[in-house]
Design a protein around this motif. Structure first.
Motif, PDB file in Angstrom:
ATOM      1  N   GLU A 181       9.513  76.444 122.297  1.00  0.00           N
ATOM      2  CA  GLU A 181       9.262  76.680 123.859  1.00  0.00           C
ATOM      3  C   GLU A 181      10.722  76.434 124.376  1.00  0.00           C
ATOM      4  O   GLU A 181      10.903  76.682 125.596  1.00  0.00           O
ATOM      5  CB  GLU A 181       8.386  75.515 124.186  1.00  0.00           C
ATOM      6  N   ASP A 182      11.626  76.180 123.740  1.00  0.00           N
ATOM      7  CA  ASP A 182      13.235  76.102 124.195  1.00  0.00           C
ATOM      8  C   ASP A 182      13.693  77.611 124.609  1.00  0.00           C
ATOM      9  O   ASP A 182      13.662  78.476 123.848  1.00  0.00           O
ATOM     10  CB  ASP A 182      14.165  75.503 123.139  1.00  0.00           C
ATOM     11  N   PRO A 183      13.998  77.773 125.880  1.00  0.00           N
ATOM     12  CA  PRO A 183      14.684  79.268 126.398  1.00  0.00           C
ATOM     13  C   PRO A 183      15.630  79.411 125.378  1.00  0.00           C
ATOM     14  O   PRO A 183      16.058  80.994 125.351  1.00  0.00           O
ATOM     15  CB  PRO A 183      14.908  78.852 127.700  1.00  0.00           C
ATOM     16  N   GLN A 184      16.447  78.728 124.667  1.00  0.00           N
ATOM     17  CA  GLN A 184      17.503  79.168 124.014  1.00  0.00           C
ATOM     18  C   GLN A 184      17.066  79.155 122.385  1.00  0.00           C
ATOM     19  O   GLN A 184      18.034  79.077 121.651  1.00  0.00           O
ATOM     20  CB  GLN A 184      18.888  78.235 123.959  1.00  0.00           C
ATOM     21  N   TYR A 185      15.854  79.130 122.178  1.00  0.00           N
ATOM     22  CA  TYR A 185      15.558  79.047 120.532  1.00  0.00           C
ATOM     23  C   TYR A 185      15.994  80.029 119.909  1.00  0.00           C
ATOM     24  O   TYR A 185      16.692  79.752 118.590  1.00  0.00           O
ATOM     25  CB  TYR A 185      13.877  79.040 120.878  1.00  0.00           C
ATOM     26  N   SER A 192      22.634  72.696 125.904  1.00  0.00           N
ATOM     27  CA  SER A 192      22.506  73.926 126.539  1.00  0.00           C
ATOM     28  C   SER A 192      23.694  74.909 126.571  1.00  0.00           C
ATOM     29  O   SER A 192      23.307  76.173 126.990  1.00  0.00           O
ATOM     30  CB  SER A 192      21.963  73.665 128.026  1.00  0.00           C
ATOM     31  N   PHE A 205      13.586  69.694 124.919  1.00  0.00           N
ATOM     32  CA  PHE A 205      13.448  70.783 123.854  1.00  0.00           C
ATOM     33  C   PHE A 205      13.901  70.571 122.581  1.00  0.00           C
ATOM     34  O   PHE A 205      14.706  71.208 121.798  1.00  0.00           O
ATOM     35  CB  PHE A 205      14.051  72.222 124.570  1.00  0.00           C
TER      36      PHE A 205
END
Length: 377
Positions: free
Chosen positions: A224-228, A270, A371
């Motif tokens: 679910e991490d936007p930077q996955y 991040s 995350f």
């Protein structure tokens, strides 16, 4: 076995229809049907007497009842046992296909096709009997690393830290001892670099002095991490996977925590420019702020505490049970296993607390980190 049998056997293995153990289990069942007519009758009779029992007269957990498997509650070994049983079931379901593919191989057996001649439980017992006779050979190539020694388990006592071992010659398997023996003395042999979970599953015993014992910790990047995707690529470039298994070896728990920390820290980053530096860092220092580092360490503390809570008993209760000389043998080996697992988890927990105390301010509150990588209980 005859030469043509070996050829067909090899064909079955290369088509991924059956494993080596399953092929041998199939032969064992058919040969047993022939009774005393079988060339292998003396060995089969010994396998029947042994019934997959190890040196403590305990069968592999693959043959335990559901209530007996409950002795392993809280241990990842229970899932391993159930997974192995599912694998055996899948191979059992392939037996008829193999029988039709290699009909000439089984012409000497005047019996029905496998699943009609043998119920699943019989196949599983044959599989476990063969599995219990597999031994590790030393000073040989990888292709010759394993051998079947039907009389091994009842005549030998396996240990993880002795020097006597089974070795291979061109025509036989030999036992090379490391000390003189008198008549009637038990012979102790090195069982190979196997963790206790594997010793229990394959041979029905646990070695409390096993230097190769270990537990597994599975961590995965948060999908679910936007930077996955970015973090997944960074992890791969540093030799890690999006779902990564870490091995915790007995006596080396602190080293295992140090190996895990960079992977867990990656989830807190991040700034893309810092991702590679964080996961490739060595030692307890990193680029994270103290409060973020505390969040990572707290996650480990919570994980290890949750794993300990998952066991229905404590270490003290385990010790009390093991002191009972009338304890059921299956329960005894299960308690031995979970006790040793808990000791490793406690050591991991203590190592994590030690890292917390090394923070500049160990009273600092953890930063929110939504995350972070996930740890599988």
């Amino acid at each position: 076995m005859k030469e043509d049998s070996e050829v067909v056997n090899a064909e079955l293995l290369t088509t991924n229809k059956l494993s080596e153990l399953a092929c041998l289990a199939l032969y064992l069942m058919y040969e047993k049907k022939q009774g005393k007519k079988s060339f292998w009758y003396p060995f089969i009779r010994e396998l029947d007497r042994q019934r997959g029992r190890g040196q403590l007269a305990v069968e592999s957990p693959l043959l335990w009842s559901e209530s007996e498997l409950a002795y392993l509650d809280g241990s990842h070994t229970k899932a391993e046992v159930l997974g192995r049983e599912e694998g055996i079931k899948r191979e059992y379901n392939e037996l008829d296909t193999v029988w039709f593919m290699a009909g000439s191989l089984f012409q000497q057996y005047p019996f029905d096709i496998p699943t009609e001649a043998f119920p699943f439980e019989i196949f599983k017992q044959a599989f476990v009997a063969v599995q219990s006779c597999v031994v590790h050979l030393q000073k040989v190539t990888l292709a010759r690393r394993f051998a079947l020694v039907p009389l091994g388990p009842p005549l030998l006592a396996y240990k993880s830290n002795c020097k006597a071992m089974l070795t291979a010659t061109d025509t036989s398997v030999q036992l090379v001892v490391d000390c003189p023996y008198k008549a009637g003395d038990p012979i102790v042999v090195w069982c190979g670099p196997q963790p206790n979970s594997r010793l229990l599953l394959n041979y029905g015993f646990v070695d409390e002095d096993n230097p190769y014992d270990r537990i597994l910790i599975e961590a995965s990047l948060n999908t679910e991490d936007p930077q996955y995707q970015e973090k997944r690529m960074v992890a791969q470039r540093n030799g890690k996977l999006s779902v990564q298994t870490f091995l915790v070896h007995v006596g080396r728990e602190k080293e295992a925590i140090l190996e895990m920390l960079p992977y867990l820290r990656l989830g807190c980053i991040s700034n893309a420019a810092d991702m590679h530096s964080v996961i490739s860092s060595q030692g307890p220092t990193c680029l994270l702020s103290p409060c973020m580092e505390r969040a990572v360490l707290d996650q480990l503390v919570n994980y290890f505490e949750a794993r300990l809570v998952a066991y229905p008993t404590t270490l003290i209760e385990d010790e009390d049970m093991l002191a009972d000389c009338n304890l059921d043998p299956k329960k005894r080996v299960a308690v031995q296993l979970v006790k040793l697992e808990k000791k490793m988890i406690h050591a991991c927990l203590q190592a994590t607390y030690d890292f917390i105390h090394e923070l500049p301010d160990d009273t600092i509150s953890p930063c929110p980190a939504p995350f972070m990588p996930q740890l599988k209980i």
